[in-house]
Write a protein that holds these residues in place. Structure first.
Motif, mmCIF file in Angstrom:
data_model
loop_
_atom_site.group_PDB
_atom_site.id
_atom_site.type_symbol
_atom_site.label_atom_id
_atom_site.label_comp_id
_atom_site.label_asym_id
_atom_site.label_seq_id
_atom_site.Cartn_x
_atom_site.Cartn_y
_atom_site.Cartn_z
ATOM 1 N N ALA A 20 0.597 -1.251 0.064
ATOM 2 C CA ALA A 20 0.391 -0.048 -0.020
ATOM 3 C C ALA A 20 1.105 1.677 -0.066
ATOM 4 O O ALA A 20 1.679 0.881 0.581
ATOM 5 C CB ALA A 20 -1.341 -0.223 0.721
ATOM 6 N N VAL A 21 0.297 2.324 -0.915
ATOM 7 C CA VAL A 21 1.113 3.157 -1.101
ATOM 8 C C VAL A 21 0.772 4.370 -0.924
ATOM 9 O O VAL A 21 -0.626 4.857 -1.160
ATOM 10 C CB VAL A 21 2.095 3.351 -2.614
ATOM 11 N N THR A 22 0.687 5.083 0.537
ATOM 12 C CA THR A 22 0.004 6.105 0.928
ATOM 13 C C THR A 22 0.577 7.457 0.671
ATOM 14 O O THR A 22 2.420 8.163 0.725
ATOM 15 C CB THR A 22 -0.366 6.336 2.202
ATOM 16 N N ILE A 23 0.767 8.358 0.310
ATOM 17 C CA ILE A 23 1.435 9.734 -0.492
ATOM 18 C C ILE A 23 0.453 10.582 0.980
ATOM 19 O O ILE A 23 -0.575 11.244 0.673
ATOM 20 C CB ILE A 23 1.077 10.092 -1.562
ATOM 21 N N HIS A 24 1.225 11.687 1.648
ATOM 22 C CA HIS A 24 1.617 12.809 2.269
ATOM 23 C C HIS A 24 2.156 14.061 1.973
ATOM 24 O O HIS A 24 3.209 13.764 1.476
ATOM 25 C CB HIS A 24 2.162 12.284 3.458
ATOM 26 N N SER B 133 -2.402 5.737 -2.485
ATOM 27 C CA SER B 133 -1.904 5.999 -4.340
ATOM 28 C C SER B 133 -2.327 4.920 -4.999
ATOM 29 O O SER B 133 -2.686 5.337 -5.973
ATOM 30 C CB SER B 133 -0.249 6.732 -4.675
ATOM 31 N N ASP B 134 -2.125 4.298 -4.418
ATOM 32 C CA ASP B 134 -2.253 2.183 -4.596
ATOM 33 C C ASP B 134 -2.300 1.566 -3.711
ATOM 34 O O ASP B 134 -0.748 1.437 -2.583
ATOM 35 C CB ASP B 134 -1.312 2.224 -5.938
ATOM 36 N N VAL B 135 -2.691 0.747 -4.299
ATOM 37 C CA VAL B 135 -2.493 -1.007 -3.848
ATOM 38 C C VAL B 135 -1.943 -1.952 -4.573
ATOM 39 O O VAL B 135 -3.327 -1.952 -5.236
ATOM 40 C CB VAL B 135 -4.325 -1.243 -2.469
ATOM 41 N N ILE C 189 5.349 3.614 -9.550
ATOM 42 C CA ILE C 189 4.359 4.596 -8.850
ATOM 43 C C ILE C 189 4.527 6.503 -9.207
ATOM 44 O O ILE C 189 4.195 6.929 -9.435
ATOM 45 C CB ILE C 189 4.174 3.714 -7.124
ATOM 46 N N VAL C 190 6.524 6.222 -8.830
ATOM 47 C CA VAL C 190 6.728 7.636 -8.702
ATOM 48 C C VAL C 190 6.438 8.426 -10.297
ATOM 49 O O VAL C 190 6.417 9.033 -9.765
ATOM 50 C CB VAL C 190 8.257 7.890 -8.316
ATOM 51 N N SER C 191 7.106 7.536 -11.443
ATOM 52 C CA SER C 191 7.343 7.514 -12.104
ATOM 53 C C SER C 191 5.803 8.355 -13.067
ATOM 54 O O SER C 191 5.389 9.117 -13.706
ATOM 55 C CB SER C 191 7.781 6.834 -13.325
ATOM 56 N N GLU C 192 5.231 7.255 -12.137
ATOM 57 C CA GLU C 192 3.691 7.480 -13.087
ATOM 58 C C GLU C 192 2.776 8.996 -12.848
ATOM 59 O O GLU C 192 2.149 9.766 -12.825
ATOM 60 C CB GLU C 192 2.895 6.506 -12.643
ATOM 61 N N LEU C 193 3.330 8.979 -11.158
ATOM 62 C CA LEU C 193 2.945 10.374 -10.600
ATOM 63 C C LEU C 193 3.749 11.616 -11.151
ATOM 64 O O LEU C 193 2.997 13.097 -10.527
ATOM 65 C CB LEU C 193 2.727 10.120 -9.169
#
Length: 77
Positions: A14-18, A31-33, A52-56
């Motif tokens: 699970a990726v949570t962005i703060h 962001s995504d699971v 994920i970092v690249s897509e965002l």
């Protein structure tokens, strides 16, 4: 980021962005699971995070990454 192992041994990331908005208000979102295949390794987890970092398109804004203390997550540091 948190890594879980389900009862059936599936790896879930699970990726949570703060972040802080322009008005200095704190905000966050999931962001995504992601499902990480059975052969989930530190490399597979790292590749998922990079994707994920690249897509965002946030690589130039990324200050840090935190995680749970799951052994494979610790290898990434």
């Amino acid at each position: 980021m948190d890594m879980w192992i389900t009862i059936s041994s599936l790896g879930i990331l699970a990726v949570t962005i703060h972040f802080i908005k322009d008005n200095w208000q704190f905000d966050h979102f999931v962001s995504d699971v992601l499902y990480i295949p059975l052969s989930y390794t530190a490399l597979a987890i790292k590749d998922s995070i990079i994707k994920i970092v690249s897509e965002l398109n946030i690589a130039d804004r990324l200050i840090g990454i935190t995680s749970d203390n799951e052994a494979k997550m610790l290898v990434l540091t």
